[in-house]
Design a protein around this motif. Structure first.
Motif, PDB file in Angstrom:
ATOM      1  N   SER A  59     106.134 -16.745-145.642  1.00  0.00           N
ATOM      2  CA  SER A  59     106.220 -16.137-145.354  1.00  0.00           C
ATOM      3  C   SER A  59     107.068 -15.578-144.411  1.00  0.00           C
ATOM      4  O   SER A  59     107.864 -16.720-143.847  1.00  0.00           O
ATOM      5  N   PRO A  60     107.524 -13.784-143.977  1.00  0.00           N
ATOM      6  CA  PRO A  60     108.800 -13.644-142.729  1.00  0.00           C
ATOM      7  C   PRO A  60     108.494 -14.650-141.544  1.00  0.00           C
ATOM      8  O   PRO A  60     109.257 -13.859-141.282  1.00  0.00           O
ATOM      9  N   TRP A  61     107.155 -14.783-141.124  1.00  0.00           N
ATOM     10  CA  TRP A  61     106.697 -15.368-140.357  1.00  0.00           C
ATOM     11  C   TRP A  61     106.840 -16.619-140.064  1.00  0.00           C
ATOM     12  O   TRP A  61     107.037 -16.774-138.339  1.00  0.00           O
ATOM     13  N   PHE A  62     107.083 -17.411-140.218  1.00  0.00           N
ATOM     14  CA  PHE A  62     106.728 -19.051-140.511  1.00  0.00           C
ATOM     15  C   PHE A  62     108.443 -19.532-139.308  1.00  0.00           C
ATOM     16  O   PHE A  62     107.923 -20.179-138.641  1.00  0.00           O
ATOM     17  N   ASP A  63     109.356 -18.710-140.255  1.00  0.00           N
ATOM     18  CA  ASP A  63     110.593 -19.280-139.732  1.00  0.00           C
ATOM     19  C   ASP A  63     110.400 -19.179-137.985  1.00  0.00           C
ATOM     20  O   ASP A  63     111.102 -20.167-136.736  1.00  0.00           O
ATOM     21  N   ARG A  64     109.904 -18.147-137.236  1.00  0.00           N
ATOM     22  CA  ARG A  64     109.959 -18.093-135.741  1.00  0.00           C
ATOM     23  C   ARG A  64     108.975 -18.145-135.031  1.00  0.00           C
ATOM     24  O   ARG A  64     109.722 -18.893-134.077  1.00  0.00           O
ATOM     25  N   ASP A  65     108.686 -19.749-135.900  1.00  0.00           N
ATOM     26  CA  ASP A  65     107.592 -20.601-134.505  1.00  0.00           C
ATOM     27  C   ASP A  65     106.747 -21.493-135.697  1.00  0.00           C
ATOM     28  O   ASP A  65     105.653 -20.901-136.159  1.00  0.00           O
ATOM     29  N   PRO A  66     107.464 -22.204-136.064  1.00  0.00           N
ATOM     30  CA  PRO A  66     107.207 -23.446-136.850  1.00  0.00           C
ATOM     31  C   PRO A  66     105.875 -24.204-136.433  1.00  0.00           C
ATOM     32  O   PRO A  66     104.567 -24.649-137.320  1.00  0.00           O
ATOM     33  N   LYS A  67     105.715 -23.996-134.804  1.00  0.00           N
ATOM     34  CA  LYS A  67     104.623 -24.852-133.924  1.00  0.00           C
ATOM     35  C   LYS A  67     103.650 -24.425-134.064  1.00  0.00           C
ATOM     36  O   LYS A  67     102.459 -24.596-134.027  1.00  0.00           O
ATOM     37  N   ALA A  68     103.086 -22.447-134.960  1.00  0.00           N
ATOM     38  CA  ALA A  68     102.178 -22.004-134.657  1.00  0.00           C
ATOM     39  C   ALA A  68     100.798 -22.614-134.912  1.00  0.00           C
ATOM     40  O   ALA A  68     101.558 -23.534-136.382  1.00  0.00           O
ATOM     41  N   ALA A  69      99.763 -22.692-134.505  1.00  0.00           N
ATOM     42  CA  ALA A  69      98.383 -22.629-135.308  1.00  0.00           C
ATOM     43  C   ALA A  69      97.914 -21.899-136.439  1.00  0.00           C
ATOM     44  O   ALA A  69      97.857 -21.287-136.085  1.00  0.00           O
ATOM     45  N   TYR A  70      97.818 -22.844-137.187  1.00  0.00           N
ATOM     46  CA  TYR A  70      97.268 -22.000-138.859  1.00  0.00           C
ATOM     47  C   TYR A  70      95.817 -22.822-138.992  1.00  0.00           C
ATOM     48  O   TYR A  70      95.082 -24.149-138.280  1.00  0.00           O
ATOM     49  N   HIS A  71      94.492 -22.025-138.889  1.00  0.00           N
ATOM     50  CA  HIS A  71      93.336 -22.797-139.639  1.00  0.00           C
ATOM     51  C   HIS A  71      93.340 -21.896-140.793  1.00  0.00           C
ATOM     52  O   HIS A  71      93.324 -20.601-141.102  1.00  0.00           O
ATOM     53  N   VAL A 164     108.494  -4.374-140.516  1.00  0.00           N
ATOM     54  CA  VAL A 164     108.213  -4.291-141.668  1.00  0.00           C
ATOM     55  C   VAL A 164     108.304  -3.977-142.755  1.00  0.00           C
ATOM     56  O   VAL A 164     108.682  -5.365-143.726  1.00  0.00           O
ATOM     57  N   GLU A 165     109.774  -3.912-143.000  1.00  0.00           N
ATOM     58  CA  GLU A 165     110.421  -3.751-144.075  1.00  0.00           C
ATOM     59  C   GLU A 165     110.972  -4.446-144.180  1.00  0.00           C
ATOM     60  O   GLU A 165     111.383  -5.274-145.571  1.00  0.00           O
ATOM     61  N   ARG A 166     112.172  -4.629-143.490  1.00  0.00           N
ATOM     62  CA  ARG A 166     112.207  -6.026-142.926  1.00  0.00           C
ATOM     63  C   ARG A 166     111.588  -7.559-142.949  1.00  0.00           C
ATOM     64  O   ARG A 166     112.123  -8.350-143.713  1.00  0.00           O
ATOM     65  N   ASP A 167     111.095  -7.836-142.679  1.00  0.00           N
ATOM     66  CA  ASP A 167     110.098  -8.834-143.067  1.00  0.00           C
ATOM     67  C   ASP A 167     109.982  -8.704-144.636  1.00  0.00           C
ATOM     68  O   ASP A 167     109.312  -9.969-145.080  1.00  0.00           O
ATOM     69  N   ILE A 168     108.933  -7.702-145.235  1.00  0.00           N
ATOM     70  CA  ILE A 168     108.760  -7.463-146.160  1.00  0.00           C
ATOM     71  C   ILE A 168     110.237  -8.161-147.030  1.00  0.00           C
ATOM     72  O   ILE A 168     109.998  -9.476-148.509  1.00  0.00           O
ATOM     73  N   ASP A 169     111.299  -7.516-147.261  1.00  0.00           N
ATOM     74  CA  ASP A 169     112.334  -7.954-147.775  1.00  0.00           C
ATOM     75  C   ASP A 169     113.043  -9.782-147.563  1.00  0.00           C
ATOM     76  O   ASP A 169     113.105 -10.740-148.667  1.00  0.00           O
ATOM     77  N   ALA A 170     111.874 -10.210-146.374  1.00  0.00           N
ATOM     78  CA  ALA A 170     112.676 -11.579-145.978  1.00  0.00           C
ATOM     79  C   ALA A 170     111.751 -12.364-146.841  1.00  0.00           C
ATOM     80  O   ALA A 170     111.830 -13.451-147.531  1.00  0.00           O
ATOM     81  N   ALA A 171     110.498 -12.112-147.346  1.00  0.00           N
ATOM     82  CA  ALA A 171     109.293 -12.693-147.914  1.00  0.00           C
ATOM     83  C   ALA A 171     110.161 -12.572-149.308  1.00  0.00           C
ATOM     84  O   ALA A 171     109.414 -14.044-150.174  1.00  0.00           O
ATOM     85  N   LEU A 172     110.699 -11.808-149.765  1.00  0.00           N
ATOM     86  CA  LEU A 172     110.604 -11.518-151.113  1.00  0.00           C
ATOM     87  C   LEU A 172     111.551 -12.223-151.348  1.00  0.00           C
ATOM     88  O   LEU A 172     112.597 -13.011-152.728  1.00  0.00           O
ATOM     89  N   ALA A 173     112.544 -12.602-150.835  1.00  0.00           N
ATOM     90  CA  ALA A 173     113.578 -13.686-150.774  1.00  0.00           C
ATOM     91  C   ALA A 173     113.615 -15.433-150.709  1.00  0.00           C
ATOM     92  O   ALA A 173     114.112 -15.681-151.467  1.00  0.00           O
TER      93      ALA A 173
END
Length: 300
Positions: A59-71, A164-173
């Motif tokens: 995920s390109p978003w996980f590192d921005r907040d590893p403490k986020a609550a997931y369900h 969005v394109e930067r997020d996609i690049d981050a996810a692929l990396a």
């Protein structure tokens, strides 16, 4: 008063121009798409994409907040599985993903809701330029529709497309990085499944033998005879299938740990066999039937 009227007229003209550009010039759909070549076959990468419980690894978003609550809800993987999250970090916010459909080892379609912006995310897997590799593409499409009231959506999609394109690049990396730790092996016929293995008490015996099929089979068989006897002696019941784990290899020899999960109190006296905990946590499950030679791809 004339200047007020003039400002109002100017504002109306500007608003009309913005609406006209937004409705007649900007596309109803905005698409961002990126691809990467990964030196692993599609069948190795597909389980990471078709299970939202593993998506945070790429995920390109996980590192921005590893403490986020997931369900998570719905099936354990595949179509219908849903992941939702809540975060106090604005760039993560509140959102959800749902796997809408899949084509095994080829495509995963997702419905996305990112802070109120709805989009479609499509992962495609195709043979790569190099043998045994894959071309992975992630395409995110924001569909604002033809309703004139959705003109602001078109402007938002236009403005957010670079991020969005930067997020996609981050996810692929990240996917490429995770893939480095996976075997470069075609496993489409093995039907791999990502599972979570619960922790169990484990009675076992360590064995060292030559690294050939007949010797390994004999070592496993002899070790299980001892472990079964140990359990009977201590009035313990097997609580799962036998496990044979390769601990290490050295030239023409192999060290094994062979045993059984069990239910009951841990014996105080451990002479014939030892006790501990069986491997647990996330694992890639494969069911294969055949000779030891035919099982080599499972262990590669």
């Amino acid at each position: 008063m004339k200047w007020i009227f003039g400002l109002l007229l100017l504002a109306l003209v500007a608003a009309g121009a913005l609406f006209g550009v937004g409705y007649y010039v900007l596309p109803a759909k905005t698409e961002a798409s990126r691809s990467v070549e990964i030196e692993r076959p599609p069948s190795i990468l597909y389980p990471l994409l078709a299970n939202l419980r593993t998506f945070n690894e790429i995920s390109p978003w996980f590192d921005r907040d590893p403490k986020a609550a997931y369900h998570y809800s719905g099936p354990s993987e595949g179509p219908g599985q849903i992941a939702t999250w809540e975060s106090s970090v604005n760039t993560v916010g509140v959102g959800s993903q749902k796997i809408a459909s899949v084509v095994e080892n080829e495509r995963v379609d997702m419905d996305l809701n990112l802070n109120g912006t709805r989009a479609a995310g499509v992962w495609t897997l195709a043979p790569g330029r190099t043998e045994g590799g894959a071309k992975v593409t992630w395409t995110v499409t924001i569909n604002c529709g033809d309703d004139p009231r959705n003109v602001p959506c078109r402007y938002l999609a236009l403005v957010t497309r670079p991020s969005v394109e930067r997020d996609i690049d981050a996810a692929l990396a990240r996917l490429d990085k995770v893939a480095e730790g996976l075997p470069a092996l075609e496993i489409a016929s093995l039907k791999p499944e990502l599972v979570t293995v619960r922790q169990q008490d484990f009675a076992y015996l360590d064995a060292d033998t030559t690294n050939d099929a007949a010797a390994i089979d004999q070592a496993v068989s002899d070790s299980l005879v001892v472990v079964y006897g140990f359990l009977r002696k201590n009035n313990l019941a097997p609580a799962g299938a036998p496990l044979a784990m390769t601990m290490r290899t050295n030239n023409d020899r192999v060290s094994l740990r062979v045993g059984l999960p069990y239910a009951g109190p841990t014996p105080v006296t451990q002479i014939e066999a030892k006790t501990g905990k069986a491997p647990s946590g996330r694992a890639l499950k494969v069911i294969a039937t055949g000779s030891r030679e035919s099982l080599k791809p499972v262990y590669a």
